[in-house]
Design an enzyme around this catalytic site. Structure first.
Site, short mmCIF file in Angstrom:
data_model
loop_
_atom_site.label_atom_id
_atom_site.label_comp_id
_atom_site.label_asym_id
_atom_site.label_seq_id
_atom_site.Cartn_x
_atom_site.Cartn_y
_atom_site.Cartn_z
N SER A 126 10.80 67.21 -15.62
CA SER A 126 11.49 67.76 -14.44
C SER A 126 11.73 69.25 -14.58
O SER A 126 12.09 69.75 -15.66
CB SER A 126 12.83 67.06 -14.25
OG SER A 126 13.58 67.66 -13.21
N GLU A 128 14.21 70.60 -13.44
CA GLU A 128 15.65 70.76 -13.66
C GLU A 128 15.95 71.22 -15.08
O GLU A 128 17.00 71.81 -15.34
CB GLU A 128 16.38 69.45 -13.36
CG GLU A 128 16.41 69.06 -11.90
CD GLU A 128 17.40 69.88 -11.07
OE1 GLU A 128 18.44 70.29 -11.63
OE2 GLU A 128 17.14 70.10 -9.89
N TYR A 149 21.45 64.95 -15.87
CA TYR A 149 20.06 64.56 -15.61
C TYR A 149 19.10 65.49 -16.34
O TYR A 149 18.16 65.04 -17.01
CB TYR A 149 19.80 64.60 -14.10
CG TYR A 149 18.35 64.42 -13.71
CD1 TYR A 149 17.80 63.15 -13.60
CD2 TYR A 149 17.53 65.52 -13.46
CE1 TYR A 149 16.47 62.98 -13.24
CE2 TYR A 149 16.21 65.36 -13.10
CZ TYR A 149 15.68 64.09 -12.99
OH TYR A 149 14.35 63.93 -12.64
#
Length: 325
Positions: A126, A128, A149
């Site tokens: 990801s 992120e 996350y």
């Protein structure tokens, strides 16, 4: 010979789109769900492949069930897409998020090693993990995660790299930036915006509540991104790749385009709600996919306007392109 693929997380957006792509390429496709007997696999139904996917019950946080399904299917390729997928929810459920992502990834890696399987593994990373970036992030950009996350995804990323280097597994991570389609769950802000815009345009007297409109993201079209996943496993050597459009847009831009597409001025229908702000968020996120173009021959083809137009069409029950072909 027909190649066999196993998709952990086949019921999600990416899992369903990937299943269709692989079936179109002639694969035998297997997919896992926590309880395959109870799961309706609505996304597989929506992309028209439910009856062609062999489904199994497996939970990635349970090593035994992972090893069982791997031993039964004996796949040539494994796509690990399972795990808690909401950044927002991870702030409320950090322990479950870490377990489902980090422990789940470890179990799949260890099961492949334990079974001495020659399967190739794709792991869904990801963007992120990067946190806030100034210049566009590539494979050499340091991780600075800003959510539970992202912390979990960063941990899983380095486990994949370690198993590749220490044990010789063919295992790679796709560091995917935001990618959307009509299969996004309603809790995701992109789907929330699209659905509200369509309802308001159809005469529903409601207002859309949103948090920080200044955040900037690199949004792409999900069917193109699952094609990049497949390309990674076709390379002679396993490696990690950033998959992105290279263009950042604010959430305000996304909202304005969506409402304009249904003939409305967003400013007359959207309210700011401070409670929707995350405890810590990423202000600017954009990727540099040069390596993917150079080594995979992959480039994003769809603009943000394309993505939004297709999502609106699907929200109104109209056809939308489910593959890159």
């Amino acid at each position: 010979m027909t190649r066999t693929a196993l998709i952990f997380g086949v019921s999600g957006q990416d899992g369903a789109l990937l299943a269709r792509l692989l079936l179109d390429k002639g694969y035998a496709v297997h997919g896992s769900s926590r309880d395959a007997q109870m799961n309706g696999f609505g996304n597989l139904e929506r992309v028209g492949v439910r009856e062609r996917v062999h489904v199994h019950s497996a939970v990635t946080t349970d090593f035994r069930s992972v090893a069982q399904v791997l031993g039964k299917v004996v796949p040539d390729e494994v796509y690990l897409l399972a795990g808690q997928s909401s950044v927002c929810l991870s702030f409320e459920q950090p322990a479950e998020t870490l377990e489902s992502i980090a422990v789940g990834t470890l179990n799949v890696l260890e099961a492949i090693r334990f079974l001495k399987a020659t399967t190739r593994l794709y792991h869904a990373g990801s963007s992120e993990c990067f946190g806030d970036v100034g210049a566009a992030a590539d494979e050499q950009t340091a991780f600075r995660p800003r959510s539970p996350y992202a912390v979990a995804k960063a941990s899983a990323h380095w486990m994949v790299a370690n198993y590749r280097e220490a044990y010789g597994l063919y295992a790679c991570t796709g560091i995917l930036f935001n990618h959307e389609s009509p299969l996004r769950p309603a809790r995701f802000v992109t789907r929330k915006v699209i659905a509200a815009a369509v309802r308001i345009a159809d005469g529903r007297g409601e207002r859309l509540q949103l948090g920080n409109l200044d955040i900037e993201r690199d949004w792409g079209w999900a069917p193109e991104y699952v094609d990049a996943m497949w390309r990674m496993l076709q390379q002679q050597r396993a490696d990690d790749y950033v998959i992105a459009t290279g263009q950042a847009h604010s959430l305000r831009d996304f909202v304005a385009i969506a409402f304009r597409a249904v003939g409305l001025d967003w400013r007359a229908h959207v309210d700011y709600d401070d409670s929707l702000r995350r405890p810590s968020d990423i202000a600017h996120s954009v990727g540099r996919p040069d390596k993917a173009l150079r080594e995979l021959g992959w480039r994003a083809q769809s603009s943000l306007e394309d993505v939004i137009t297709r999502m609106i069409a699907a929200e109104r029950g109209q056809p939308w392109p489910m593959s890159t072909g």
